[in-house]
Design a protein around this motif. Sequence first.
Motif, PDB file in Angstrom:
ATOM      1  N   LEU A 144       0.850  -0.932   0.081  1.00 19.47           N
ATOM      2  CA  LEU A 144      -0.195  -0.016   0.184  1.00 19.47           C
ATOM      3  C   LEU A 144       1.049   1.506  -0.156  1.00 19.47           C
ATOM      4  CD1 LEU A 144      -3.374   1.239   0.634  1.00 19.47           C
ATOM      5  CD2 LEU A 144      -2.508   0.479   2.487  1.00 19.47           C
ATOM      6  N   ASN A 148       0.947   2.946  -3.797  1.00 16.24           N
ATOM      7  CA  ASN A 148      -0.492   3.494  -3.089  1.00 16.24           C
ATOM      8  C   ASN A 148      -1.922   2.965  -3.757  1.00 16.24           C
ATOM      9  OD1 ASN A 148       1.328   5.514  -2.121  1.00 16.24           O
ATOM     10  ND2 ASN A 148       1.811   6.520  -4.104  1.00 16.24           N
ATOM     11  N   ASN A 149      -1.538   1.792  -4.467  1.00 18.47           N
ATOM     12  CA  ASN A 149      -2.778   0.771  -4.509  1.00 18.47           C
ATOM     13  C   ASN A 149      -3.841   0.999  -4.074  1.00 18.47           C
ATOM     14  OD1 ASN A 149      -4.683  -0.764  -5.881  1.00 18.47           O
ATOM     15  ND2 ASN A 149      -2.860  -1.717  -7.465  1.00 18.47           N
ATOM     16  N   LYS A 150      -4.756   0.897  -4.290  1.00 17.46           N
ATOM     17  CA  LYS A 150      -6.194   1.325  -3.070  1.00 17.46           C
ATOM     18  C   LYS A 150      -6.593   0.114  -2.820  1.00 17.46           C
ATOM     19  CE  LYS A 150      -7.307   6.623  -3.309  1.00 17.46           C
ATOM     20  NZ  LYS A 150      -5.655   6.633  -4.726  1.00 17.46           N
ATOM     21  N   LEU A 153      -6.221  -1.004   1.111  1.00 18.86           N
ATOM     22  CA  LEU A 153      -7.432  -0.845   1.661  1.00 18.86           C
ATOM     23  C   LEU A 153      -8.426  -2.001   1.888  1.00 18.86           C
ATOM     24  CD1 LEU A 153      -7.872   2.743   0.722  1.00 18.86           C
ATOM     25  CD2 LEU A 153      -6.392   2.100   2.758  1.00 18.86           C
ATOM     26  N   LEU A 201      -2.596   7.333   2.438  1.00 16.40           N
ATOM     27  CA  LEU A 201      -3.482   6.414   2.843  1.00 16.40           C
ATOM     28  C   LEU A 201      -3.158   5.409   4.018  1.00 16.40           C
ATOM     29  CD1 LEU A 201      -2.020   4.499  -0.903  1.00 16.40           C
ATOM     30  CD2 LEU A 201      -4.398   5.785  -0.180  1.00 16.40           C
ATOM     31  N   SER A 205      -6.472   3.591   6.266  1.00 17.14           N
ATOM     32  CA  SER A 205      -6.347   2.296   6.338  1.00 17.14           C
ATOM     33  C   SER A 205      -6.183   1.791   7.785  1.00 17.14           C
ATOM     34  CB  SER A 205      -4.821   1.389   6.106  1.00 17.14           C
ATOM     35  OG  SER A 205      -4.941   0.419   5.600  1.00 17.14           O
TER      36      SER A 205
END
Length: 475
Positions: A144, A148-150, A153, A201, A205
């Motif tokens: 994450l 930065n890949n959501k 989450l 992020l 999370s």
Amino acid sequence: MKKNILSLILIVIVCILIVPKELQNDTFYLIKIGESLCKNGISQIDPFSFHNLTYLYPHLILCYLAYFAYSSLSFFGIYLLTIVFTIILGITLFIINNKITKNNLLSLIFTIITIVLLKNFITLRGQIVSYTIFILEYYFLDKLNITNNKRYLIYLFILVLILVNVHVAVYPFFWIMYLPYVGEYLYNKVLKKDTKINIKLIGISFILSFAGGMFSYLGINSYTYLFKTLTNSTTIYISEHQPLILIYNGVIILMFIIMFYIINNKKVLLKDKLLLLGLGIMTLSSNRHKSLLIIFELIIINKYLTKYLTFKYKKVICFFEEKLFNKKNFALSIVIILFLFSPYIIYNINTDYINSSLYPIEAVKYIKNNIDYKNKRIYNFIDFGSYLMLNDIKVYIDSRTDLYTYSYNHYRDIYEEHRQLVYGNIYYEDIFEEYNIDYVLLYKTNIVSTYLKHDKNYTIEYEDDNFILFQRNII
């Protein structure tokens, strides 16, 4: 792909061999609670003791799984379920190690070492699931932050939902895993350095993981369960809650020596240093955290050692990797593993699922055949209370120790009461009279057994090599 498959085969073999056949007391209550949940649904009042206490369900899903395994294949089903969870743990360890290092051979070696060092923690308890959850959390948090890949989450939130319904007592550790990221971010901000921590992020999370506790049957109690456990009297007596004594833990001493080297290594990321430092402090404060230190220190060692070795000795590693995975040497590897783990194989072959020196197997048969046990109250020792539960005998106390402390039941500290009685620090008759006890089942070696043998108001109803059952004759 071929190397991965062959590695997984070796790991599965090790996982199968390392699982003990002998069951322990927490597993018994998981089975019985699962049965009650399936037949009667969730009850607000504990149906297994005669105290009528309010009971929470910290292992809800695991109870269902344990009962399903037991009702299908009896104790063999429990043994198989433990093997399945251990295999899942081993495969997860290998996959995460391999994804982090991109090196099959060293990931295989470190995975096997980790599983072997965890052998004393392998049993059907909540930890067998939570280990896998925390390993995945470590990887997903890293991905994450880096990508930065959501979608990570979502993965992390799913892990929270599983954790709070399988092993809620360790739920706060899920939040602790975020602290190294926060620590590195703040450190870089204070020193005005560039930071690679995506605090936005990571923060989102964390908020989602914190909210996940409300998706447990326990609700708000998900957040307070561990705190109550750490502040009640059980931490004084239960070994896994007590501070670690390093002199008796050679492996952990070695882990601490290596940890100090890692912390002083400039090439190691600050968040990994902070994670190890936090786990080291947790381990010193409580024996139960040794397992987490083992898992994550070996992952981190593999992470940086592989980077160094592949830079310096890439050809050597490739040579050994090719040699290991040819047909002849792979078969030889299986033979070597079977030889090295032969003591475990022999032990399991010669071991019953239930240890008759620890659990009153014959005494329970006698009680069920000769006593109106459903209408009588039996005082029992805590270590085999869960076995009585499994056999439909209501207990005075069992290994769900939290339930019997004042911080949970708001009634009285039955756990402390029991400990004082079995150590001979309080007069047994005061307790037996207060709870209207009809029979007393104890280990023969316990001091109270000696007292009762000389008390004219108690007669020996049953006795074997390890246990003794007294009838209380006071009207």
